[in-house]
Write a protein that holds these residues in place. Structure first.
Motif, PDB file in Angstrom:
ATOM      1  N   GLY A  62      83.351  28.978 -14.284  1.00  0.00           N
ATOM      2  CA  GLY A  62      82.976  30.197 -14.854  1.00  0.00           C
ATOM      3  C   GLY A  62      83.321  28.949 -16.873  1.00  0.00           C
ATOM      4  N   LYS A  63      84.061  28.048 -16.159  1.00  0.00           N
ATOM      5  CA  LYS A  63      83.850  26.552 -16.895  1.00  0.00           C
ATOM      6  C   LYS A  63      82.819  25.484 -16.467  1.00  0.00           C
ATOM      7  N   THR A  64      82.339  25.124 -17.470  1.00  0.00           N
ATOM      8  CA  THR A  64      82.008  23.877 -16.821  1.00  0.00           C
ATOM      9  C   THR A  64      82.378  21.991 -17.526  1.00  0.00           C
ATOM     10  N   LEU A  65      82.244  21.720 -16.452  1.00  0.00           N
ATOM     11  CA  LEU A  65      82.976  20.622 -16.622  1.00  0.00           C
ATOM     12  C   LEU A  65      82.402  18.826 -16.461  1.00  0.00           C
ATOM     13  N   GLY A  66      81.652  18.041 -16.744  1.00  0.00           N
ATOM     14  CA  GLY A  66      81.010  16.633 -17.477  1.00  0.00           C
ATOM     15  C   GLY A  66      81.689  15.622 -16.926  1.00  0.00           C
ATOM     16  N   LEU A  67      81.309  15.127 -15.708  1.00  0.00           N
ATOM     17  CA  LEU A  67      82.028  13.817 -14.823  1.00  0.00           C
ATOM     18  C   LEU A  67      80.836  13.063 -16.141  1.00  0.00           C
ATOM     19  N   LEU A  68      81.951  11.665 -16.638  1.00  0.00           N
ATOM     20  CA  LEU A  68      81.912  10.644 -17.149  1.00  0.00           C
ATOM     21  C   LEU A  68      82.153   9.446 -16.304  1.00  0.00           C
ATOM     22  N   GLY A  69      82.082   8.567 -16.615  1.00  0.00           N
ATOM     23  CA  GLY A  69      81.878   7.178 -15.669  1.00  0.00           C
ATOM     24  C   GLY A  69      80.955   6.001 -15.926  1.00  0.00           C
ATOM     25  N   PRO A  70      81.374   4.898 -16.032  1.00  0.00           N
ATOM     26  CA  PRO A  70      79.817   3.563 -15.651  1.00  0.00           C
ATOM     27  C   PRO A  70      79.362   3.809 -14.388  1.00  0.00           C
ATOM     28  N   ASN A  71      78.352   3.224 -13.980  1.00  0.00           N
ATOM     29  CA  ASN A  71      77.495   3.231 -12.188  1.00  0.00           C
ATOM     30  C   ASN A  71      79.064   2.594 -11.644  1.00  0.00           C
TER      31      ASN A  71
ATOM     32  N   PRO B 221      71.558  15.175 -13.447  1.00  0.00           N
ATOM     33  CA  PRO B 221      70.113  15.977 -13.261  1.00  0.00           C
ATOM     34  C   PRO B 221      69.204  15.819 -14.118  1.00  0.00           C
ATOM     35  N   THR B 222      69.771  15.461 -15.852  1.00  0.00           N
ATOM     36  CA  THR B 222      69.248  14.519 -16.783  1.00  0.00           C
ATOM     37  C   THR B 222      68.766  13.127 -16.516  1.00  0.00           C
ATOM     38  N   ASN B 223      68.573  12.790 -14.923  1.00  0.00           N
ATOM     39  CA  ASN B 223      68.291  11.284 -15.226  1.00  0.00           C
ATOM     40  C   ASN B 223      66.792  11.380 -15.376  1.00  0.00           C
ATOM     41  N   HIS B 224      66.267  10.015 -16.324  1.00  0.00           N
ATOM     42  CA  HIS B 224      64.429   9.904 -16.174  1.00  0.00           C
ATOM     43  C   HIS B 224      63.742  11.138 -16.827  1.00  0.00           C
ATOM     44  N   LEU B 225      64.268  11.813 -17.529  1.00  0.00           N
ATOM     45  CA  LEU B 225      63.973  12.919 -18.124  1.00  0.00           C
ATOM     46  C   LEU B 225      64.223  12.935 -19.699  1.00  0.00           C
TER      47      LEU B 225
ATOM     48  N   ILE C 287      80.001  21.366 -12.641  1.00  0.00           N
ATOM     49  CA  ILE C 287      80.203  20.147 -12.118  1.00  0.00           C
ATOM     50  C   ILE C 287      78.984  18.917 -12.683  1.00  0.00           C
ATOM     51  N   ILE C 288      79.096  18.903 -13.973  1.00  0.00           N
ATOM     52  CA  ILE C 288      77.707  17.925 -13.773  1.00  0.00           C
ATOM     53  C   ILE C 288      78.018  15.993 -13.974  1.00  0.00           C
ATOM     54  N   ALA C 289      77.716  15.292 -13.596  1.00  0.00           N
ATOM     55  CA  ALA C 289      78.042  14.149 -13.115  1.00  0.00           C
ATOM     56  C   ALA C 289      76.787  13.719 -14.622  1.00  0.00           C
ATOM     57  N   LEU C 290      77.030  12.927 -15.358  1.00  0.00           N
ATOM     58  CA  LEU C 290      76.312  12.446 -16.411  1.00  0.00           C
ATOM     59  C   LEU C 290      76.413  10.370 -17.616  1.00  0.00           C
ATOM     60  N   HIS C 291      75.783  10.800 -17.802  1.00  0.00           N
ATOM     61  CA  HIS C 291      75.746   9.072 -18.347  1.00  0.00           C
ATOM     62  C   HIS C 291      75.800   9.416 -19.890  1.00  0.00           C
ATOM     63  N   ASP C 292      75.295  10.170 -20.496  1.00  0.00           N
ATOM     64  CA  ASP C 292      75.592  10.497 -22.341  1.00  0.00           C
ATOM     65  C   ASP C 292      76.016  11.134 -22.568  1.00  0.00           C
TER      66      ASP C 292
ATOM     67  N   PHE D 243      77.777  20.251 -24.136  1.00  0.00           N
ATOM     68  CA  PHE D 243      77.006  21.259 -23.558  1.00  0.00           C
ATOM     69  C   PHE D 243      77.825  21.352 -22.533  1.00  0.00           C
ATOM     70  N   CYS D 244      79.114  21.118 -22.645  1.00  0.00           N
ATOM     71  CA  CYS D 244      79.933  21.013 -21.181  1.00  0.00           C
ATOM     72  C   CYS D 244      81.760  21.210 -22.347  1.00  0.00           C
ATOM     73  N   ASP D 245      82.614  22.478 -21.385  1.00  0.00           N
ATOM     74  CA  ASP D 245      83.662  22.986 -21.540  1.00  0.00           C
ATOM     75  C   ASP D 245      84.742  22.254 -21.820  1.00  0.00           C
ATOM     76  N   ARG D 246      84.851  20.852 -20.745  1.00  0.00           N
ATOM     77  CA  ARG D 246      85.782  19.973 -20.292  1.00  0.00           C
ATOM     78  C   ARG D 246      85.314  18.901 -19.824  1.00  0.00           C
ATOM     79  N   LEU D 247      85.585  17.346 -20.553  1.00  0.00           N
ATOM     80  CA  LEU D 247      85.535  16.145 -19.849  1.00  0.00           C
ATOM     81  C   LEU D 247      86.430  15.253 -18.888  1.00  0.00           C
ATOM     82  N   ALA D 248      86.245  14.686 -17.708  1.00  0.00           N
ATOM     83  CA  ALA D 248      87.042  13.585 -17.000  1.00  0.00           C
ATOM     84  C   ALA D 248      85.905  12.833 -17.051  1.00  0.00           C
ATOM     85  N   ILE D 249      87.020  11.489 -17.508  1.00  0.00           N
ATOM     86  CA  ILE D 249      86.518  10.812 -17.630  1.00  0.00           C
ATOM     87  C   ILE D 249      86.551   9.891 -16.441  1.00  0.00           C
TER      88      ILE D 249
END
Length: 254
Positions: free
Chosen positions: A28-37, A165-169, A189-194, A201-207
């Motif tokens: 039920g949680k949201t994890l954000g995946l962050l990191g450079p290209n 999912p937010t790329n180019h929006l 699990i959402i891969a993001l740049h921002d 919006f994410c409960d937890r993050l992983a870089i």
């Protein structure tokens, strides 16, 4: 835990892309995946839904190792929304969302009331009830992303994976899409740049950096000035937003 990733490795062309990653995502949680290209975010998402096979390590859904699951069973449980796709076909929003029922139906299986219920619920969650008959090519970028998410929800997944999912929006549609995902009754699990959107919006993050997890935890634990400088190569000042109480990153040019 809903998704458990333990010491997972995957390589391509002799290069280690995912290098010993371990992450747990509570149900039920949201994890954000962050990191450079090139840090391994997209590859990890594809490994979780077994579009690619791990070189070593284990990915589990609940207590079940996905290596022992049939691909159809995984597709019924895990939905992946990849970066924006286009089509020239004359299809409607309803046509696209109905494709989400494919894992639940055999080639000769008639359309059922359960299929209708799942599609109706998906359209409702994505706020697309009034656009069901609209042609795909007439939609804006943000609306198309909502349709992709609705198609994924029509699979009735317990886990939802989203690759940029937010790329180019524009910012309005970025906020709408992530707010929608954060409210869904699934593990995401959402891969993001921002970094700021991830903190909101994410409960937890992983870089990720060079295929490894270099930080994991709450946004407050993960988004530090030192970490941002180390991984992203920019100087930043961290403050707490007065509006939503989460971390806010101010980038420094000096």
């Amino acid at each position: 835990m809903s998704i458990v990733i333990h010491d997972v490795r995957w390589s391509a062309g002799g290069l280690m892309i995912v290098d010993g990653i371990s992450i747990d995502v509570p149900a039920g949680k949201t994890l954000g995946l962050l990191g450079p290209n090139g840090s391994g975010k997209s590859s990890l998402l594809k490994l979780i839904c077994r579009l690619r096979n791990v070189k070593s390590g284990v990915i589990s859904l609940g207590s079940t190792d996905i290596a022992g699951m049939a691909r159809l069973d995984i597709a019924r449980r895990v939905a992946l929304v990849e970066q924006q796709a286009t089509t020239e076909a004359q299809v409607t929003v309803l046509d696209v969302v109905r494709l989400g029922r494919t894992p639940h139906r055999g080639p000769l299986t008639p359309w059922s009331a359960a299929d209708d219920k799942a599609v109706t619920a998906a359209l409702h969650h994505a706020g697309l009830q009034e656009r069901a008959g609209q042609l795909w090519h007439t939609l804006s970028g943000g609306e198309r992303q909502r349709v992709h998410i609705a198609r994924a929800l029509a699979q009735t997944p317990s886990e939802l994976l989203l690759d940029e999912p937010t790329n180019h929006l524009d910012i309005q549609h970025q906020l709408e899409i992530l707010s929608l995902v954060a409210k869904l009754p699934v593990t995401s699990i959402i891969a993001l740049h921002d970094l700021n959107l991830a903190a909101m919006f994410c409960d937890r993050l992983a870089i990720l950096h060079h295929g490894k997890v270099v930080a994991a935890g709450t946004p407050e634990e993960v988004l530090t000035e030192d970490m941002i400088a180390k991984v992203f190569g920019v100087r930043a000042y961290i403050e707490r937003s007065a509006h939503h109480g989460r971390q806010h990153v101010q980038y420094r040019l000096d």
